[in-house]
Design an enzyme around this catalytic site. Structure first.
Site, PDB file in Angstrom:
ATOM      1  N   LYS A 180     -12.339  31.918  -0.802  1.00  0.00           N
ATOM      2  CA  LYS A 180     -13.189  33.100  -1.027  1.00  0.00           C
ATOM      3  C   LYS A 180     -14.637  32.611  -0.969  1.00  0.00           C
ATOM      4  CE  LYS A 180     -15.506  35.156  -3.430  1.00  0.00           C
ATOM      5  NZ  LYS A 180     -16.925  35.276  -3.011  1.00  0.00           N
ATOM      6  N   SER A 235     -22.101  29.200 -10.421  1.00  0.00           N
ATOM      7  CA  SER A 235     -22.893  29.200 -11.649  1.00  0.00           C
ATOM      8  C   SER A 235     -22.014  29.054 -12.893  1.00  0.00           C
ATOM      9  CB  SER A 235     -23.692  30.494 -11.736  1.00  0.00           C
ATOM     10  OG  SER A 235     -22.810  31.586 -11.772  1.00  0.00           O
ATOM     11  N   GLU A 256     -17.026  23.193 -10.819  1.00  0.00           N
ATOM     12  CA  GLU A 256     -18.288  22.510 -10.472  1.00  0.00           C
ATOM     13  C   GLU A 256     -19.385  23.532 -10.718  1.00  0.00           C
ATOM     14  OE1 GLU A 256     -18.659  19.448  -9.774  1.00  0.00           O
ATOM     15  OE2 GLU A 256     -16.649  18.792  -9.242  1.00  0.00           O
ATOM     16  N   CYS A 290     -27.256  22.124  -6.797  1.00  0.00           N
ATOM     17  CA  CYS A 290     -26.889  21.903  -8.197  1.00  0.00           C
ATOM     18  C   CYS A 290     -27.379  20.540  -8.659  1.00  0.00           C
ATOM     19  CB  CYS A 290     -25.382  21.985  -8.348  1.00  0.00           C
ATOM     20  SG  CYS A 290     -24.528  20.898  -7.209  1.00  0.00           S
ATOM     21  N   GLU A 387     -31.894  26.377 -14.355  1.00  0.00           N
ATOM     22  CA  GLU A 387     -31.861  25.865 -12.980  1.00  0.00           C
ATOM     23  C   GLU A 387     -32.914  26.618 -12.178  1.00  0.00           C
ATOM     24  OE1 GLU A 387     -27.797  26.574 -11.662  1.00  0.00           O
ATOM     25  OE2 GLU A 387     -27.860  24.613 -10.733  1.00  0.00           O
TER      26      GLU A 387
HETATM   27  P1  NAD Z   1     -22.338  32.302  -8.256  1.00  0.00           P
HETATM   28  O1  NAD Z   1     -21.680  31.826  -9.474  1.00  0.00           O
HETATM   29  O2  NAD Z   1     -23.147  33.529  -8.322  1.00  0.00           O
HETATM   30  O3  NAD Z   1     -21.280  32.546  -7.111  1.00  0.00           O
HETATM   31  C1  NAD Z   1     -20.337  31.559  -6.739  1.00  0.00           C
HETATM   32  C2  NAD Z   1     -19.114  32.225  -6.178  1.00  0.00           C
HETATM   33  O4  NAD Z   1     -18.530  33.048  -7.172  1.00  0.00           O
HETATM   34  C3  NAD Z   1     -19.382  33.129  -4.975  1.00  0.00           C
HETATM   35  O5  NAD Z   1     -18.333  32.982  -4.067  1.00  0.00           O
HETATM   36  C4  NAD Z   1     -19.383  34.520  -5.593  1.00  0.00           C
HETATM   37  O6  NAD Z   1     -18.982  35.514  -4.682  1.00  0.00           O
HETATM   38  C5  NAD Z   1     -18.335  34.367  -6.676  1.00  0.00           C
HETATM   39  N1  NAD Z   1     -18.487  35.302  -7.782  1.00  0.00           N
HETATM   40  C6  NAD Z   1     -19.619  35.900  -8.233  1.00  0.00           C
HETATM   41  N2  NAD Z   1     -19.348  36.686  -9.282  1.00  0.00           N
HETATM   42  C7  NAD Z   1     -18.015  36.597  -9.517  1.00  0.00           C
HETATM   43  C8  NAD Z   1     -17.139  37.170 -10.478  1.00  0.00           C
HETATM   44  N3  NAD Z   1     -17.567  37.998 -11.423  1.00  0.00           N
HETATM   45  N4  NAD Z   1     -15.840  36.837 -10.419  1.00  0.00           N
HETATM   46  C9  NAD Z   1     -15.403  35.999  -9.491  1.00  0.00           C
HETATM   47  N5  NAD Z   1     -16.167  35.425  -8.546  1.00  0.00           N
HETATM   48  C10 NAD Z   1     -17.474  35.720  -8.563  1.00  0.00           C
HETATM   49  O7  NAD Z   1     -23.191  31.057  -7.731  1.00  0.00           O
HETATM   50  P2  NAD Z   1     -24.114  30.982  -6.436  1.00  0.00           P
HETATM   51  O8  NAD Z   1     -25.363  31.730  -6.750  1.00  0.00           O
HETATM   52  O9  NAD Z   1     -23.359  31.322  -5.203  1.00  0.00           O
HETATM   53  O10 NAD Z   1     -24.392  29.423  -6.357  1.00  0.00           O
HETATM   54  C11 NAD Z   1     -25.361  28.797  -7.102  1.00  0.00           C
HETATM   55  C12 NAD Z   1     -24.752  28.123  -8.317  1.00  0.00           C
HETATM   56  O11 NAD Z   1     -23.753  27.206  -7.906  1.00  0.00           O
HETATM   57  C13 NAD Z   1     -25.764  27.302  -9.073  1.00  0.00           C
HETATM   58  O12 NAD Z   1     -25.586  27.484 -10.454  1.00  0.00           O
HETATM   59  C14 NAD Z   1     -25.403  25.864  -8.685  1.00  0.00           C
HETATM   60  O13 NAD Z   1     -25.782  24.890  -9.606  1.00  0.00           O
HETATM   61  C15 NAD Z   1     -23.936  25.948  -8.548  1.00  0.00           C
HETATM   62  N6  NAD Z   1     -23.442  24.859  -7.713  1.00  0.00           N
HETATM   63  C16 NAD Z   1     -22.748  23.846  -8.327  1.00  0.00           C
HETATM   64  C17 NAD Z   1     -22.299  22.784  -7.573  1.00  0.00           C
HETATM   65  C18 NAD Z   1     -21.552  21.670  -8.234  1.00  0.00           C
HETATM   66  O14 NAD Z   1     -20.896  20.930  -7.522  1.00  0.00           O
HETATM   67  N7  NAD Z   1     -21.589  21.512  -9.549  1.00  0.00           N
HETATM   68  C19 NAD Z   1     -22.531  22.744  -6.200  1.00  0.00           C
HETATM   69  C20 NAD Z   1     -23.239  23.789  -5.610  1.00  0.00           C
HETATM   70  C21 NAD Z   1     -23.677  24.851  -6.387  1.00  0.00           C
END
Ligand code: NAD
Length: 483
Positions: A180, A235, A256, A290, A387
């Protein structure tokens, strides 16, 4: 220009379910962050599509789990070769939908492909153990079995690497997946799925469900007892919701999550090396990582020298559309991300910080933000606790090692920390004391498919990459026996 003309890749726009590309009943647009114009329309998956994808993955499970490891490895290796051949096209695709500069996108294409190679090599090394029980009464035999259908949820900031870092180990372990992708960047995931099919992945082993309604679509899959594993990168906020959902079926999860990386520069550091490391740790991906250095703690004795040299390098960086060959910093991914950066910088300036460089969004179309260096940031400033996810470096000065470590640890996050010192004893002492899953000791980059990537505290659970990343997709079975 169509996405195919723009990238040279034939990018599917449907849903991949059981080896068939489905159109779905509706579509949603993918925008170019440099122009705010639509790049493509992709199928908008529903709960029913998601459950079809889970059923297809479940049907493929016995066959894929029984496929000889060498065959699984060969498929992953073909995927690696294909991705290397098409690295430039994948880079253009990521620049187009994410906004990142071509240089960053090329780096990601190479990094993403390496997960296929690494896990092609790991697929044939799924070993068990045999030992004699301490009592002497029996033998203890362990084996790793595929955990089952795996739901993979990825963010927009590394659209290829976050997907291959999950698909590689899942496939190597014998698990079919439903991917997804993030709604801002589904095209890279779709192109990857097409490449995996070309590499020989059987029908149903890789399924992709894009959707504009992730909350409902993901919740339905989390509620389905056929899904036995969920691996999420995103996130901390969404991670918490998913952990709650996983509790219902006691589903195995790998998380992650967010970071808030401190970057410590001691008075005995090689300042030129620290500037180079800071440029990578802060500016790679325009700060949308991240692992991005979020807080610079610099010893007072070298802070002016560091600030001056760092500002000079940042000033030379060109902001522009990712696909422009001369661009160093592309636009941020969307308006929400940019307004968050604007708010954090304005807040820091209002509470006494000074902008040595930048500090504003340029007046032009697209979600751009200027490289920014802030000095004199108050220790309790909101920008140090959140962040930033943009090209902004806040500097806090320190004089005492213990303070630097204490401030660095004063965060609910603990993904990565960077330490610059030429004193090896101090480097190791501070590395041990930092509450962080990963440390860059005199290095601004830690990501490597061969290394265990992951965080402590609220930065996550589990590890990706290395052999550990493979074990996340297995269950350990123990057999007590004797002969
Ligand atoms: P996000 O949490 O908004 O979205 C991530 C994924 O979750 C997307 O596919 C989104 O469609 C899905 N999602 C959103 N709301 C949801 C819900 N209510 N239920 C289920 N799925 C849902 O994050 P983002 O804005 O896409 O990415 C940025 C974040 O990702 C930052 O916090 C960053 O630090 C983190 N990140 C972490 C790593 C790591 O390895 N630790 C790597 C890259 C990014």
């Amino acid at each position: 220009m169509s996405i195919t003309e723009l990238t040279g890749l034939d990018v599917p726009t449907g849903l991949l379910i059981g080896g068939e590309w489905a159109k779905g009943n509706a579509t949603f647009p993918v925008l170019d962050p440099a122009t705010e114009e639509p790049l493509a329309e992709v199928a908008d998956g529903t709960v029913s599509d998601a459950l079809d994808a889970v059923a297809a993955a479940q049907a493929a499970l016995p066959g894929w789990a029984a496929t000889p490891p060498r065959q699984r490895a060969d498929i992953l290796h073909r995927a690696f070769v294909l991705m290397k051949e098409r690295a430039e096209q994948f880079a253009r695709l990521m620049s187009a939908e994410n906004g990142k500069s071509l240089r960053d996108a090329r780096g990601e294409a190479a990094y993403a492909a390496e997960f296929f190679r690494w896990y092609a090599e790991e697929a044939v090394r799924i070993e068990g153990t045999l030992m004699r029980a301490p009592s002497g009464g029996n033998r203890i035999l362990t084996m790793h079995q595929p955990i089952g259908v795996s739901l993979l949820i990825t963010p927009w900031n590394f659209p290829a690497a976050m997907a291959t870092r999950k698909i590689g180990p899942a496939l190597a372990a014998g698990c079919p997946v439903v991917l997804k992708p993030a709604e801002d960047t589904p095209l890279t995931a779709l192109a990857l799925a097409a490449l995996l099919r070309e590499a020989g992945v059987p029908d149903g082993v890789v399924n992709v469900v894009n959707t504009s309604d992730p909350a409902s679509v993901v919740a339905a899959m989390m509620n389905d007892s056929r899904v036995r594993k969920m691996s999420f990168t995103g996130s901390t906020e969404v991670g918490r919701i998913l952990l709650g959902q996983a509790a219902r079926s006691v589903m195995s999860t790998s998380m992650e999550l967010g970071g808030n990386a401190p970057f410590l520069i001691f008075e005995d550091a090689d300042i030129d090396a620290a500037v180079e490391g800071a440029l990578i740790a802060k500016m790679r991906n325009g700060g949308e990582a991240c692992t991005a250095a979020n807080r610079f703690y610099v010893h007072d004795a070298v802070a002016d020298q560091f600030n001056q040299a760092f500002a000079a390098r940042l000033r030379a960086m060109k902001v522009g559309p990712g696909l422009d060959e001369s661009t160093d910093i592309g636009p941020l991914v969307n308006e929400e991300t940019r307004s968050k950066v604007v708010g954090l910088v304005d807040g820091a300036l209002a509470s006494g910080a000074s902008a040595l460089l930048g500090g504003r969004a340029p007046e032009r179309r697209g979600y751009f933000y200027e490289p920014t260096l802030l000095d004199g940031v108050a220790a309790d400033s909101a920008i140090l606790g959140t962040e930033i996810f943009g090209p902004v470096a806040p500097v806090v000065r320190f004089t005492d090692e213990a303070d630097a470590v204490r401030w660095a640890n004063a965060s609910e996050f603990g993904l990565v920390a960077y330490v610059y010192t030429q004193d090896l004893r101090r480097g190791l002492r501070v590395s041990e004391a930092l509450e962080s899953g990963m440390i860059g000791l005199n290095r601004g980059l830690v990501s490597d498919p061969a290394a265990p990537f992951g965080g402590v505290k609220q930065s996550g659970l589990g590890r990706e990459g290395a052999h550990e990343g493979l074990l996340e997709y297995t269950e350990t079975k123990y057999i007590a026996t004797d002969w």
